[in-house]
Design a protein around this motif. Structure first.
Motif, short mmCIF file in Angstrom:
data_model
loop_
_atom_site.label_atom_id
_atom_site.label_comp_id
_atom_site.label_asym_id
_atom_site.label_seq_id
_atom_site.Cartn_x
_atom_site.Cartn_y
_atom_site.Cartn_z
N THR A 299 19.80 78.34 30.79
CA THR A 299 20.81 78.37 30.33
C THR A 299 21.11 77.85 28.63
OG1 THR A 299 22.99 76.86 31.49
CG2 THR A 299 20.74 76.20 31.11
N GLY A 300 22.39 76.84 28.45
CA GLY A 300 22.28 76.15 27.16
C GLY A 300 21.34 75.15 27.37
N ALA A 301 21.21 74.84 26.30
CA ALA A 301 19.77 73.23 26.79
C ALA A 301 20.35 72.11 25.45
CB ALA A 301 18.69 73.83 25.63
N ILE A 302 20.66 71.73 26.04
CA ILE A 302 21.64 70.24 25.11
C ILE A 302 20.82 69.22 23.97
CG2 ILE A 302 22.33 67.93 24.94
CD1 ILE A 302 23.63 68.49 27.95
N ALA A 303 19.79 69.70 24.22
CA ALA A 303 18.32 68.70 23.21
C ALA A 303 18.50 70.31 22.10
CB ALA A 303 17.38 68.03 23.85
N ARG A 304 18.29 71.30 22.76
CA ARG A 304 17.59 72.49 21.53
C ARG A 304 19.50 72.38 21.36
NH1 ARG A 304 14.63 76.12 26.12
NH2 ARG A 304 14.96 73.93 26.67
N THR A 305 19.91 72.05 21.42
CA THR A 305 21.56 72.84 20.94
C THR A 305 21.60 71.74 19.89
OG1 THR A 305 22.35 73.55 23.06
CG2 THR A 305 24.03 73.01 20.60
N ALA A 306 21.53 70.48 20.08
CA ALA A 306 21.41 69.01 19.41
C ALA A 306 20.63 69.56 17.64
CB ALA A 306 21.06 67.66 19.73
N THR A 307 19.08 69.97 18.23
CA THR A 307 18.37 69.95 17.19
C THR A 307 18.96 71.33 15.80
OG1 THR A 307 16.68 69.40 18.52
CG2 THR A 307 16.29 70.91 16.95
N ASN A 308 19.45 72.12 16.43
CA ASN A 308 20.37 73.24 15.88
C ASN A 308 20.92 72.54 14.33
OD1 ASN A 308 20.95 75.83 14.70
ND2 ASN A 308 22.60 75.91 16.55
N VAL A 309 21.97 71.52 15.55
CA VAL A 309 23.13 70.76 14.67
C VAL A 309 22.56 70.19 13.40
CG1 VAL A 309 24.96 69.95 14.64
CG2 VAL A 309 25.01 71.25 16.49
N ARG A 310 21.76 69.18 13.84
CA ARG A 310 21.36 68.40 12.78
C ARG A 310 20.39 69.20 12.12
NH1 ARG A 310 19.95 64.98 18.13
NH2 ARG A 310 17.39 66.08 18.15
N ALA A 311 19.40 70.25 12.28
CA ALA A 311 19.09 70.92 11.21
C ALA A 311 20.14 72.07 10.72
CB ALA A 311 17.86 72.13 12.05
N GLY A 312 21.16 72.20 10.47
CA GLY A 312 21.64 72.88 9.73
C GLY A 312 22.70 74.13 10.24
N GLY A 313 22.67 74.27 11.54
CA GLY A 313 23.07 75.89 12.17
C GLY A 313 24.40 75.86 12.15
N LYS A 314 24.99 76.50 11.43
CA LYS A 314 26.51 76.48 11.44
C LYS A 314 27.12 78.29 12.46
CE LYS A 314 25.77 74.11 8.04
NZ LYS A 314 26.52 72.84 8.10
N THR A 315 26.27 78.47 12.79
CA THR A 315 26.90 79.84 13.37
C THR A 315 25.61 80.14 14.41
OG1 THR A 315 26.28 81.83 11.69
CG2 THR A 315 28.31 80.70 11.02
N PRO A 316 26.29 81.68 15.78
CA PRO A 316 25.04 81.76 16.79
C PRO A 316 24.30 82.87 15.76
CG PRO A 316 27.23 82.26 17.75
CD PRO A 316 27.59 82.20 15.93
N VAL A 317 24.22 82.95 14.63
CA VAL A 317 23.01 83.77 14.38
C VAL A 317 22.49 82.43 13.58
CG1 VAL A 317 22.14 84.71 11.75
CG2 VAL A 317 24.65 85.18 12.62
N ALA A 318 22.56 81.13 13.64
CA ALA A 318 20.90 81.08 13.94
C ALA A 318 19.94 80.42 15.81
CB ALA A 318 21.65 79.15 13.81
N GLY A 319 20.81 80.77 16.34
CA GLY A 319 20.20 80.87 17.95
C GLY A 319 19.53 82.37 18.05
N ILE A 320 20.23 83.10 17.39
CA ILE A 320 19.57 84.40 17.15
C ILE A 320 18.85 85.22 16.21
CG2 ILE A 320 20.01 87.00 16.19
CD1 ILE A 320 22.65 86.50 16.85
N VAL A 321 18.59 83.86 15.09
CA VAL A 321 17.32 83.76 14.27
C VAL A 321 16.11 82.94 15.24
CG1 VAL A 321 15.83 82.62 12.25
CG2 VAL A 321 18.17 83.60 11.59
N HIS A 322 16.34 82.11 16.00
CA HIS A 322 15.68 81.77 16.76
C HIS A 322 14.36 82.29 18.02
CE1 HIS A 322 16.39 80.20 21.56
NE2 HIS A 322 14.79 79.25 21.09
N ALA A 323 15.42 82.79 18.60
CA ALA A 323 14.78 83.71 19.70
C ALA A 323 14.00 84.98 19.17
CB ALA A 323 15.54 85.13 20.44
N LEU A 324 14.25 85.45 18.11
CA LEU A 324 13.87 86.03 16.96
C LEU A 324 12.31 85.44 15.93
CD1 LEU A 324 16.34 88.75 15.29
CD2 LEU A 324 15.30 89.67 17.40
N THR A 325 11.76 84.58 16.06
CA THR A 325 11.35 84.04 15.79
C THR A 325 10.56 83.26 16.49
OG1 THR A 325 12.27 82.45 14.20
CG2 THR A 325 10.72 81.41 14.68
#
Length: 419
Positions: A299-325
């Protein structure tokens, strides 16, 4: 129903890609130890947490209705997953996750995304705190280095833990506590950096360097695989369908509620607006995808989503990069990750359990309506002492009864047929 990725790519810029790239790698380093720890705490193999974060994380970002949502295995599922594995085995969990994905897709098609707003907040808070209690107690054996097994039942587990305390391993306790202290300090000093993996890596390195008598992933489970397993359909027939449907409904409910709550939190952080039905559809496909690769519910993870925002994530591409990493880490560094110390992962999950219960809001809860406080405590106690199905069902039923009774008090002429 349109995924946010398709919308954002129309005006995507090089600057946004730079921000998404940094955020995606940062979140991947946070998700790595968490995903493994959640899998172990659920009674599954560490590798399936890795697989879930990669497959489900990719699909949630690619198909979801939020710009910055990060998906994967979460602590809220530990209790449910452990119960399904204990009752139906791991194959039963995979089949239930597959069914839950179908339920979520149907919910999205029928535009049920707004229904989460009608789940009483006291019920959500109650079972969240209850899950935090169960996760916390489940991590004490590895934190203290105690020999098991320990009963799953909460009331039986507590005396068993006290009985096993003479066998406490000081090295395990030291590693677990050091990890918790490091995570806390790094979060405060460097909030944008992935302090979780740094803390777990440092304490795990200390175990290897000083040859401490502390269990690692490798010593208990063997080395992590360096590739994704081959996908295959779960074994389903009419008998297993009837048997697993209640568990599938609970998984679908949790995935839907947590993902939409996480998306709403993200909206407040970025000043945006998510597409709830697209998000439900994405959760459905993510859980189907995870089950095809033998993974856990996601499911969507609140803590990881907040980390994404604080790290500067702007679009769903950040989540795709996270999975590929994470996939790259699996292929290139899985043997190294096998040396992570289990007490370090337990310390990480203890902090996760504490944070998910939101202790800073307890005072606010207690100052609320007495009926809401009672509903919260009833849901909490039922979550800890019975199971999540009973807790959620009872909580929602009582919440609905309270809402109807309040409407009757506030408007004496109101009847259920009024519109």
């Amino acid at each position: 129903m349109t995924p946010k990725l398709f919308t954002t790519l129309k005006t995507y810029t090089r600057a946004e890609f730079g921000s998404d790239l940094f955020a995606g790698v940062t979140v991947a380093l946070v998700a790595l130890p968490l995903s493994i720890a959640i899998a172990i705490a659920s009674g599954a193999a560490p590798a399936v947490g890795f697989v879930t974060a990669i497959v489900a994380g990719f699909l949630i970002s690619a198909l979801g209705g939020s710009r910055v949502q990060i998906g994967g295995p979460t602590g809220a599922f530990i209790v449910v997953v452990a119960g399904v594995i204990a009752t139906h085995g791991y194959d039963g969990l995979v089949a239930a996750t597959f069914l839950a994905g179908i339920v979520l897709i149907i919910a999205g098609l029928f535009r049920a995304g707004q229904l989460v707003r009608h789940v009483p907040e006291a019920v959500i808070n109650g079972f969240t705190i209850g899950i935090g209690v169960i996760i916390g107690t489940s991590q004490l054996p590895d934190l203290f280095g105690l020999a098991g097994p320990f009963p799953a039942d909460f009331l039986e587990k507590i005396p068993a833990l006290f009985k096993a305390l003479p066998g406490l391993n000081p090295a395990s306790l030291a590693i677990g506590l050091a990890t918790m202290v490091l995570i806390t300090l790094l979060r405060r000093a460097f909030p944008r950096l992935p302090g979780l993996i740094v803390a777990v890596a440092l304490t795990s390195a200390a175990v290897a360097l000083f040859d401490l008598p502390v269990e690692t992933i490798r010593s208990r489970f063997g080395e992590l695989p360096q590739s994704l397993p081959a996908p295959h359909l779960p074994d389903l027939n009419l008998a297993t369908l009837r048997e697993l449907l209640p568990s599938a409904l609970v998984i679908a409910f949790l995935a839907g509620v947590e993902s939409l709550l996480s998306a709403m939190v993200a909206d407040r952080m970025i000043g945006g607006r998510h597409r709830s039905n697209a998000e439900l559809m994405a959760q459905g496909w993510a859980n189907i995808g995870s089950s095809l690769f033998g993974g856990l519910p996601a499911t969507g993870a609140i803590a990881r989503t907040a980390t994404n925002v604080r790290a500067g994530g702007k679009t769903p591409v950040a989540g795709i990069v996270h999975a590929l990493t994470l996939l790259a880490i699996m292929m290139l560094a899985a043997p190294l990750a096998s040396y992570l110390a289990l007490p370090a992962l337990s310390g990480l999950l203890l902090l996760t359990a504490w944070n998910m219960s939101e202790p800073h809001r307890w005072g606010e809860y207690l100052r609320g309506r007495r009926s809401d406080v009672a509903l919260l405590f009833i849901t909490l106690v039922l979550t800890v002492l019975t199971d999540l199905t009973v807790a959620i069902g009872t909580g929602i039923a009582l919440g609905l009864a309270l809402r109807l009774s309040r409407r009757g008090v506030e408007d004496p002429d109101w009847t259920p047929r009024d519109k």
